[in-house]
Scaffold this motif. Structure first.
Motif, short mmCIF file in Angstrom:
data_model
loop_
_atom_site.label_atom_id
_atom_site.label_comp_id
_atom_site.label_asym_id
_atom_site.label_seq_id
_atom_site.Cartn_x
_atom_site.Cartn_y
_atom_site.Cartn_z
N SER A 103 -5.90 14.08 13.27
CA SER A 103 -6.05 12.64 13.49
C SER A 103 -7.50 12.23 13.29
O SER A 103 -8.35 13.06 12.97
N PHE A 104 -7.76 10.95 13.48
CA PHE A 104 -9.09 10.36 13.24
C PHE A 104 -9.57 10.62 11.81
O PHE A 104 -10.72 10.98 11.59
N ILE A 105 -8.64 10.53 10.86
CA ILE A 105 -9.04 10.61 9.46
C ILE A 105 -9.68 9.27 9.11
O ILE A 105 -9.11 8.22 9.40
N PRO A 106 -10.90 9.29 8.54
CA PRO A 106 -11.59 8.01 8.29
C PRO A 106 -10.78 7.08 7.40
O PRO A 106 -10.20 7.52 6.40
N ARG A 107 -10.72 5.83 7.78
CA ARG A 107 -10.04 4.82 6.96
C ARG A 107 -11.11 3.97 6.30
O ARG A 107 -12.08 3.56 6.94
N GLY A 111 -1.14 12.01 -1.55
CA GLY A 111 -1.21 12.52 -0.18
C GLY A 111 -2.49 12.10 0.50
O GLY A 111 -2.50 11.64 1.65
N ALA A 112 -3.63 12.23 -0.23
CA ALA A 112 -4.92 11.85 0.34
C ALA A 112 -4.95 10.35 0.67
O ALA A 112 -5.41 9.95 1.74
N LEU A 113 -4.43 9.54 -0.24
CA LEU A 113 -4.41 8.09 0.01
C LEU A 113 -3.60 7.78 1.27
O LEU A 113 -3.99 6.94 2.09
N GLN A 114 -2.47 8.50 1.40
CA GLN A 114 -1.64 8.27 2.58
C GLN A 114 -2.41 8.64 3.85
O GLN A 114 -2.41 7.90 4.84
N ALA A 115 -3.09 9.80 3.83
CA ALA A 115 -3.84 10.25 5.00
C ALA A 115 -4.89 9.21 5.40
O ALA A 115 -5.04 8.87 6.57
N HIS A 116 -5.59 8.67 4.40
CA HIS A 116 -6.67 7.73 4.71
C HIS A 116 -6.15 6.35 5.04
O HIS A 116 -6.88 5.53 5.57
N THR A 117 -4.91 6.07 4.71
CA THR A 117 -4.34 4.77 5.06
C THR A 117 -3.83 4.77 6.49
O THR A 117 -4.10 3.85 7.27
N ILE A 118 -3.10 5.84 6.85
CA ILE A 118 -2.52 5.89 8.19
C ILE A 118 -3.54 6.36 9.22
O ILE A 118 -3.52 5.94 10.37
N GLY A 119 -4.43 7.28 8.82
CA GLY A 119 -5.45 7.74 9.73
C GLY A 119 -5.10 9.04 10.43
O GLY A 119 -5.94 9.64 11.09
N VAL A 146 0.85 -1.20 0.00
CA VAL A 146 0.00 0.00 0.00
C VAL A 146 0.88 1.25 0.00
O VAL A 146 0.72 2.15 -0.83
N MET A 147 1.85 1.29 0.92
CA MET A 147 2.67 2.49 1.03
C MET A 147 3.53 2.68 -0.24
O MET A 147 3.72 3.80 -0.70
N ALA A 148 4.04 1.55 -0.76
CA ALA A 148 4.87 1.65 -1.96
C ALA A 148 4.05 2.19 -3.13
O ALA A 148 4.50 3.07 -3.87
N LEU A 149 2.82 1.69 -3.28
CA LEU A 149 1.99 2.13 -4.41
C LEU A 149 1.57 3.60 -4.25
O LEU A 149 1.48 4.33 -5.23
#
Lengths: 302, 321, 244
Positions: free
Chosen positions: B132-136, B215-223, B17-20
């Motif tokens: 924090s608490f970004i929806p995953r 960036g958005a994908l990263q935010a929603h992956t980590i939360g 996920v992080m690599a992609l």
């Protein structure tokens, strides 16, 4: 109005000026923006500190300070040696990397390579010395009143004096000596310089040595007035580019004036807007100059 | 035994996920640099803007901070692309006509300014603490690590594939050919006149939008996100991926993303295992030195990366010559 | 008369594998002016650039007074006594006239540096009066004279001139070529690449005609003026000022 911010700006500008002089020379002669230049400031400061530690360790006593300054001749000697070593470091990186890219004619790739080099050089400092800040001296200095409500410490005044002397020396070197003429010639047209009989590779070596050494002095000044940290140079990279471009690439007086402009603008921002926005000042100045006068204040080349 | 297997699989999936995600940013950079020759040293800034835009729109309302609209994920992703694209348009409009290294300095500056805004405009960005608490997207699966990782991987892989396919089509289209012509031949670019500037700007904006999406994908992956997530080292890693994988080749970009991420993870594991805790911060710095060396050696010895550009074109012409 | 500059079967071009000069030979004796003529694209400029060290050479030989040129970088060839004046951008526009000359004077011995510089200026009264100004402010003819003066300061055995008459008025060309003749009479070998065939034939001792990167004709101006082959090459003679 309290004019202290002008004094603060002058002092910051003085530390920037020498670094920007190195940027402007290497940029003009090598024709690429070296993102690793900031790291030469950091390496200069850390090398000085390490040499001072070695000398202090060998002689059994820390280097003495010279009243009224917080450092003495011993540390200055270490700084000079460190400046030479930083120049050699710049030269080695050029031989190993940038020169080959220049020969291939891919100068734009060199910009990216310099970005990689800057990350690696900084990370190496972090690995060797950790990220915690260090100081050349623990001594607290009393600021002297200078009139008009402005004050400066002896160290700050000393840094300003050294900057004026060194910048004048570099300007004279460029204007009056054979090496200086050759540097200006290579900056304008390296291919013509070759057929005039100038050893262009030699001039480029001189440029790296000079640029690296000036950066190291700038780094020591910054370390003396603020602190020594691995990221100190990287944080100054944008102000250094801004100073060199505001002044006009290739112009030493321009780099000094550019440094002062950036320094005073930063100090004014800290005074009137807020210290947290200081780092944005360089960007605003940079974009302003690129839009209004891309050759800078003293620039001749388009 | 099966427990450790699923553990490793979950690890591999979250690594993927992080690599992609970084691969998506790198696809954007490849469009800018690889296809069009536009030099962006502020990748982290565009990624950051995308992450914050999506986080602001999708999180629940919080006292003392703007945003918190609780909108659906897909709105966040689109907003991230639009915001990062708008920032790219603004930066590009000012700097694309300048020399390529001035563009580099200007984009470097943009990243510095974005970082400052993220740190200081607390009412908007949460300041140094971030958001924090970004929806995953698969929070329901949170107690089943393998299923969660697999679902996340599937989603990110799908988005990456979509971005890849779109770019491959664009590259093969007349639009892509014009981009390469502009990159290769300044005179051709000049003869196109104003439209060359428009093509450059389009490529810069689309590339920036992809960085925002990453960036958005990263935010929603980590939360959660904070300014620390978007340091200059992000720019550095994305560039390393592009150079190692092969400038100009979108498949090379994804390969580079996997390899550099793998190197990053493996060295991270080795440092965690091999150094006492008090030495780990310093040892971690060596990873950056390692990637810096990798980047430099690739540029020197394999300038086209592992998979160079497929269409046979001459090497990048120096803009100064 | 023994040749100072000897070029034999030179192969040269900017990109590897695509030569522009295929097989060119040249002999220049001290005091002799050799005009290098040929149609556009014949490789005249490329040939002397290759001899000067600006274009990669992939075959053949070149020597000055018996010393190999090809193994030396461009700036060392100058030290051996080879001076080259490019057609365009032949002065440093951001340096003063005097600094342009000083660049060359600096390379010689310290002793007598000032005298040499002043002597070079004295040769060209037009630029002597403007010594403090930036070279970028000079006229085309004055730039050409400054570039020749700078080349002379290096104390050359052989002077390579790339289309010195390009873009100059006939009057200025006359003055410039008279100076070039005087320089040759002082014992310097001169290679003159020219599109201005008439002016070149007027001062040359020998002529070499290059076509498609190869020697085609060779002889004295008197021989070649009568040669229908030369006339054929220049039917619809191209305007000067276009680099070959």
């Amino acid at each position: 109005m309290n004019l202290q911010f002008l004094m603060d700006g002058l002092v910051v500008g003085a530390t920037l000026a020498l670094g920007a002089t190195g940027v402007t020379l290497t940029y003009a002669n090598l024709r690429f923006a070296n993102f690793a230049h900031g790291e030469f400031l950091s390496w200069g400061a850390y090398l000085t500190m390490t040499l001072a530690g070695l000398v202090g360790g060998l002689s059994g006593a820390p280097l003495a300070a010279q009243d009224p300054f917080s450092i003495g001749m011993g540390l200055l000697a270490c700084a000079l040696l460190a400046a030479a070593l930083t120049g050699v470091l710049a030269l080695l990186i050029d031989v190993a990397l940038f020169r080959r890219l220049r020969q291939r004619g891919t100068a734009v790739t060199a910009v990216m390579a310099s970005f990689g080099v800057s990350m690696a050089l900084r990370a190496l400092l972090e690995a060797l010395y950790s990220t915690s800040p260090r100081y050349f001296s623990e001594e607290l200095q009393i600021a002297l009143p200078l009139g008009a409500g402005m004050r400066a410490t002896p160290d700050q005044l000393g840094v300003c004096a050294v900057t004026v002397l060194l910048a004048a020396g570099v300007a004279l070197l460029l204007a009056r000596t054979a090496v200086g003429r050759q540097m200006r010639a290579v900056a304008e047209n390296p291919s013509l310089a070759q057929v005039v009989g100038i050893d262009v590779a030699g001039v480029i070596r001189t440029t790296w040595l000079l640029g690296g050494a000036l950066a190291a002095v700038s780094g020591v000044a910054l370390g003396l007035l603020v602190q020594v940290r691995p990221s100190m140079g990287a944080e100054l990279l944008l102000p250094l580019f801004a100073a060199a471009i505001v002044g006009g690439i290739g112009s030493v007086p321009g780099a000094v004036v550019g440094g002062l402009v950036v320094g005073i603008a930063e100090a004014a921002t800290v005074r009137f807007i807020g210290a947290e926005w200081r780092a944005a000042v360089s960007f605003v100045l940079l974009i302003g100059v690129l839009l209004l006068r891309p050759t800078g204040l003293f620039g001749r080349r388009a | 035994m099966s427990g450790s297997w699923s553990g490793w699989l979950a690890y591999a999936a979250s690594f993927g996920v992080m690599a992609l995600i970084q691969g998506v940013a790198c696809l954007g950079l490849n469009l800018q640099w690889g296809q069009t020759g536009l030099f962006n040293v502020g990748v982290a800034g565009f990624v950051s803007v995308g992450a914050y835009a999506s986080a602001l729109l999708t999180t629940a309302a919080v006292e003392g901070r703007l945003g918190g609209c609780g909108l659906p994920l897909v709105v966040g992703l689109i907003a991230a692309m639009v915001t990062a694209g708008l920032l790219s348009a603004a930066v590009g409009a000012v700097t694309l006509r300048l020399r390529s290294d001035y563009l580099a300095i200007a984009t470097f500056g943009i990243a510095v300014v974005v970082d400052l805004v993220a740190r200081n405009l607390t009412w908007l960005t949460g300041g140094p603490l971030g958001i924090s608490f970004i929806p995953r997207p698969f929070a329901l699966l949170a107690d089943r690590p393998l299923a969660y990782a697999a679902a996340s991987f599937a989603l990110v892989a799908l988005i990456t594939f979509a971005a890849y396919t779109l770019l491959e089509r664009l590259v093969a289209s007349p639009w892509g050919r014009v981009l390469r012509a502009i990159r290769e031949d300044e005179r051709a670019a000049a003869s196109l006149g104003k439209s060359a500037a428009a093509y450059r700007l389009q490529a810069f904006v689309l590339g920036g939008a992809l960085m925002g999406l990453a960036g958005a994908l990263q935010a929603h992956t980590i939360g959660f996100i904070s300014p620390e997530n978007f340091a200059a080292s992000v720019t550095f890693q994305v560039w390393a991926m592009l150079v190692v994988g092969g400038t100009g080749n979108n498949r090379g970009v994804l390969l580079g993303a996997l390899l550099v991420s793998a190197l990053w993870s493996v060295t991270g594991l080795a440092i965690a295992a091999g150094f006492p805790p008090e030495q780990q911060a310093r040892a971690a710095a060596l990873r950056i030195v390692l990637i810096g060396l990798l980047l430099s050696l690739t540029i020197l010895w394999r300038p086209r990366g592992l998979m160079g550009e497929r269409t046979a074109v001459s090497r990048h012409l120096d803009a100064d010559d | 008369m023994s040749a100072a500059l000897i070029v034999d079967g030179l192969v040269a071009g900017y990109e590897p594998g695509t030569p522009i000069v295929f097989d060119a030979s040249l002999r220049v004796a001290p005091g002799e002016i050799v005009a290098l003529l040929g149609p556009n694209g014949a490789g005249k400029s490329t040939l002397i650039k290759a001899v000067a060290g600006l274009v990669p050479v992939s075959g053949g030989a070149a020597s000055l007074d018996g010393l190999d040129l090809l193994c030396r970088p461009a700036h060392r060839r100058v030290a051996l006594g080879l001076a080259y004046v490019p057609q365009i951008e032949n002065v440093f526009a951001t340096l003063s006239v005097e600094d342009n000359l000083a660049l060359a004077a600096d390379l010689g011995p310290r002793e007598g540096r000032r005298q040499r510089l002043l002597a070079a200026l004295a040769l060209f009264p037009d630029i002597e009066t403007r010594r403090g100004e930036l070279a970028g402010r000079l006229s085309g003819g004055q730039r050409q004279m400054l570039a020749v003066a700078r080349a002379l300061l290096a104390g050359p055995r052989v002077l390579l001139l790339d289309e010195p008459s390009a873009g100059l008025s006939p009057k200025i060309v006359g003055e410039l070529f008279a100076r070039i003749r005087a320089i040759a009479n002082g014992g310097v070998g001169v290679v003159l690449v020219e599109q201005n065939v008439r002016a070149a034939l007027a001062i040359a001792d020998r002529v070499v005609v290059l076509v498609q990167g190869r020697n085609r004709l060779e002889g004295t101006p008197a021989q070649l003026e009568r040669d229908p082959a030369l006339a054929a090459l220049y039917i619809g003679r191209p305007a000067s000022g276009v680099p070959a």
